[in-house]
Design a protein around this motif. Structure first.
Motif, PDB file in Angstrom:
ATOM      1  N   GLU A 105      -4.362   4.410  -7.109  1.00  0.00           N
ATOM      2  CA  GLU A 105      -5.378   4.671  -5.973  1.00  0.00           C
ATOM      3  C   GLU A 105      -5.818   6.285  -6.307  1.00  0.00           C
ATOM      4  O   GLU A 105      -4.912   7.098  -6.890  1.00  0.00           O
TER       5      GLU A 105
ATOM      6  N   ASP B 229       0.468   5.099  -4.742  1.00  0.00           N
ATOM      7  CA  ASP B 229      -0.496   6.275  -3.767  1.00  0.00           C
ATOM      8  C   ASP B 229      -0.953   7.253  -4.573  1.00  0.00           C
ATOM      9  O   ASP B 229      -0.597   7.884  -5.508  1.00  0.00           O
TER      10      ASP B 229
ATOM     11  N   ASP C  17       0.801  -1.181   0.023  1.00  0.00           N
ATOM     12  CA  ASP C  17       0.039   0.129  -0.062  1.00  0.00           C
ATOM     13  C   ASP C  17       0.816   1.228  -0.122  1.00  0.00           C
ATOM     14  O   ASP C  17       1.999   1.223   0.730  1.00  0.00           O
ATOM     15  N   ASP C  18       0.251   2.276  -0.516  1.00  0.00           N
ATOM     16  CA  ASP C  18       0.895   3.547  -0.361  1.00  0.00           C
ATOM     17  C   ASP C  18       2.417   3.759  -1.035  1.00  0.00           C
ATOM     18  O   ASP C  18       3.391   4.122  -0.720  1.00  0.00           O
TER      19      ASP C  18
HETATM   20 MN    MN Z   1      -3.167   3.260   0.181  1.00  0.00          MN
END
Ligand code: MN
Ligand code: G
Ligand code: G
Ligand code: NA
Length: 254
Positions: free
Chosen positions: A213, A179, A156-157
């Motif tokens: 995202e 991200d 994630d990110d």
């Molecule tokens: Mn994220």
């Protein structure tokens, strides 16, 4: 202090709920998964953002019982949709570093899958780079054990942490999440565009899937499509919504 003592009872009082944000395949336009995002309906303060209470939950280690509840609720919901005849989708669940390092995460995942009956491939665990850098040797073992159960793993990110690129090939990762900080100004910032192209390229080389995202516009979507990003999530499709709103979103894009 107030929030921490309130949070201590929030789970038992039923104030926590999960919302789900669709993840869309860029080729077919179909919803292929969801990210579960925690919401706290505080009796006096109204909706409290996870950006606000997750750090408190982590410091107090309340994230352990809360995170276990999130995992079980997300799996239970995905199994319920499966049983209701919805085409199978991946359920992505965020894990905090503390859950990875402070509890037997492998046993928990195994137990939750058993209790809920969700087949492992329909669960994906999202970890951040910070989880990895804390103790890479330990994390690689845990990730391999989780892969052996059959669940997916995503980072994630991606791009916001401090870790080196080397872990991308050492760790059993299925998916990289770009991200939203890099997606936001994609159309106006040559630097952000270059970073997004680079991450998509690395993912392709290493045979990881890649999801962007924070996609909000047709222009961002067109850029991602032309550079062969696999999936996106963001307000352009839908924000995170209560479970009851999901079947109609899925049907509209099937
Ligand atoms: Mn994220
Ligand atoms: O949806 P959004 O504002 O609500 O999320 C804010 C932050 O909270 C994000 O960084 C997201 O990853 C984090 N978050 C949301 N739900 C969970 C969860 O269930 N567990 C953990 N650890 N983080 C979460
Ligand atoms: O850190 P993490 O990526 O897990 O959290 C996702 C966060 O991004 C949540 O707060 C969620 O509400 C938010 N989010 C999701 N889609 C969009 C979007 O299209 N635009 C913006 N600005 N935020 C988004
Ligand atoms: Na996340």
């Amino acid at each position: 202090l107030r929030l921490e003592s309130d949070l201590r009872g929030a789970l038992a009082r039923g104030e926590l709920e999960l919302h789900y944000q669709p993840q869309v395949d860029l080729g077919s336009g179909e919803i292929v998964g969801f990210e579960s995002l925690l919401r706290w309906r505080h009796p006096e303060l109204g909706m409290v953002s996870p950006a606000c209470f997750i750090p408190i939950a982590e410091e107090s280690r309340l994230i352990l019982p809360i995170g276990a509840w999130v995992l079980e609720e997300a799996c239970r919901q995905n199994k319920a949709w499966l049983d209701a005849g919805m085409p199978p989708k991946v359920m992505a669940v965020n894990l905090s570093a503390i859950q990875f390092h402070g509890a037997d995460i492998v046993a928990l995942v195994r137990e939750v899958l058993e209790r809920t009956g969700l087949p492992a491939p329909w669960l994906e665990l999202e970890i951040t780079e910070s989880v990895i850098v804390e103790d890479p040797e330990r994390v690689v073992k845990l990730m391999e054990a989780l892969k052996a159960i059959g669940v997916g793993m995503s980072i994630d990110d991606f791009g916001t942490g401090y870790s080196s690129l080397s872990y991308l090939k050492r760790f059993p990762i299925d998916k990289i999440k770009i991200d939203r900080a890099f997606v936001r100004d994609l159309e106006t910032s040559a630097n952000d565009a270059a970073i997004v192209r680079m991450v998509i390229g690395i993912a392709a080389e290493l045979e990881h899937k890649v999801i962007a995202e924070g996609v909000e516009s047709e222009g961002q979507l067109a850029f991602l499509r032309s550079h062969r990003c696999d999936e996106y999530q963001g307000f352009y499709c839908s924000p995170a919504v209560p479970a009851a709103a999901i079947p109609a979103l899925v049907a509209a894009r099937q």
